[in-house]
Design an enzyme around this catalytic site. Structure first.
Site, short mmCIF file in Angstrom:
data_model
loop_
_atom_site.label_atom_id
_atom_site.label_comp_id
_atom_site.label_asym_id
_atom_site.label_seq_id
_atom_site.Cartn_x
_atom_site.Cartn_y
_atom_site.Cartn_z
CE1 TYR A 101 -10.20 -14.99 24.22
CE2 TYR A 101 -11.42 -16.66 22.97
CZ TYR A 101 -11.33 -15.37 23.50
OH TYR A 101 -12.36 -14.48 23.30
CB CYS A 104 -7.96 -20.71 21.17
SG CYS A 104 -8.39 -20.55 19.43
CG PHE A 106 -9.25 -22.33 15.26
CD1 PHE A 106 -9.20 -23.04 14.08
CD2 PHE A 106 -10.41 -22.41 16.02
CE1 PHE A 106 -10.26 -23.82 13.65
CE2 PHE A 106 -11.49 -23.18 15.61
CZ PHE A 106 -11.41 -23.89 14.42
CB CYS A 107 -4.76 -19.45 19.51
SG CYS A 107 -6.15 -18.30 19.53
#
Length: 322
Positions: A101, A104, A106-107
């Site tokens: 995403y 996001c 974490f991404c």
């Protein structure tokens, strides 16, 4: 600008435990940069000679000039060193694909690592409503990274495995670096949502960014922007309670200052160049940097200089455009 950096370098030489000779040279060079008036030339030369323990003022001026040039060159070299992107001859994958995403955190941690290490990658933007893009996987969260067909999941695990492939003779860093990477996952990321969805206007701003950059049809974009913003506004209040946050902005500012304090005056936690903790903090903050919450954070804390250095060090995206 570079002259100021050179002076800062010389000042550090005076306070960082250098030997007596080094300190006298640094003091002399500082004096040389602050005494350019011709009317003070004679006094200036004598002071230089005294500081350097030399009998001839003209020789003292020459030495001080050399010191100043060396300090400025050192400062420039340090900046260039941080901007040098690592390259690896031992890790040359044919295809790297990140399922993500766009917003996001974490991404974005993973992307910061890939960008900094010059690893070209493709992006597959996952539709958060139906997740059809990752139906092939048993893992139903993002990020998912495929390296030559191999699936790797969980942002920290992805980064650890890539780090070891790039540096096969090394182990995963521990100590200070590990501590702050865990702080990112266990604390910093939990401060973000209550801030970007703090008010209805900020929730709409965030979802406008998410839907504009995400994988949505036109209808899904409209529904997600307004329904999602409303939903996350209320969810953020629950998150505040869950993580014992009373004032969202205060918590964000405190987290930013905590990170700056951890640097202890260094350009990066890694010293002269970013380490995994630097990349983790930068990665999770990157999606919010130009939202209202991110602008407020930079305006009201001391994190801006470090963030700008990180932008320069990480550089352009290594993403392969379709």
């Amino acid at each position: 600008m570079r002259r100021v950096n050179g002076l800062a370098t010389l000042s550090r030489a005076l306070s960082c435990g250098g030997g007596a000779v080094e300190k006298r040279l640094a003091q002399a060079a500082l004096v040389s940069t602050c005494s350019s008036s011709s009317s003070n030339s004679h006094i200036f030369s004598q002071k230089l000679a005294e500081l350097l323990g030399l009998s001839r003022p003209s020789l003292a001026r020459s030495v001080a000039g050399t010191m100043l040039f060396s300090a400025v060159a050192s400062s420039l070299a340090q900046d260039a060193h941080a901007k040098e992107k690592p390259t690896s001859e031992k890790f040359l994958p044919k295809e790297v694909v990140l399922y993500q995403y766009e917003a996001c955190p974490f991404c974005n941690k993973v992307k910061a690592f890939l960008d900094y290490n010059n690893i070209p990658y493709k992006i597959v933007e996952v539709n958060p409503i139906n997740k059809k893009e990752i139906k092939w996987s048993d893992y139903k969260k993002v990020p998912i990274l495929k390296v030559d067909g191999e699936q790797i999941v969980d942002s920290s695990d992805i980064i650890d495995k890539l780090f070891l492939r790039i540096n096969p003779d090394c182990s995963i860093p521990d100590g200070e670096e590990k501590k702050w990477r865990e702080w990112v996952d266990n604390h910093l990321v939990h401060v973000l949502s209550p801030n970007i969805y703090r008010s209805t206007s900020e929730a709409l701003e965030s979802f406008d960014y998410i839907t504009t950059h995400g994988n949505f049809s036109f209808t899904e974009r409209l529904v997600a922007k307004y329904a999602g913003a409303a939903a996350m506004y209320f969810v953020s209040k629950k998150l505040k309670k869950k993580h014992n946050i009373t004032d969202e902005r205060a918590a964000l500012y405190e987290a930013a200052e905590t990170w700056v304090d951890a640097l202890k005056g260094r350009h990066y936690l890694g010293g002269s160049k970013p380490n995994l903790a630097d990349l983790a903090v930068f990665g999770v903050l990157r999606p919010i940097r130009y939202l209202t919450s991110g602008k407020d954070m930079v305006e009201h804390t001391h994190i801006g200089e470090w963030y700008s250095r990180m932008e320069n060090a990480v550089g352009e995206s290594a993403r392969i455009k379709e």
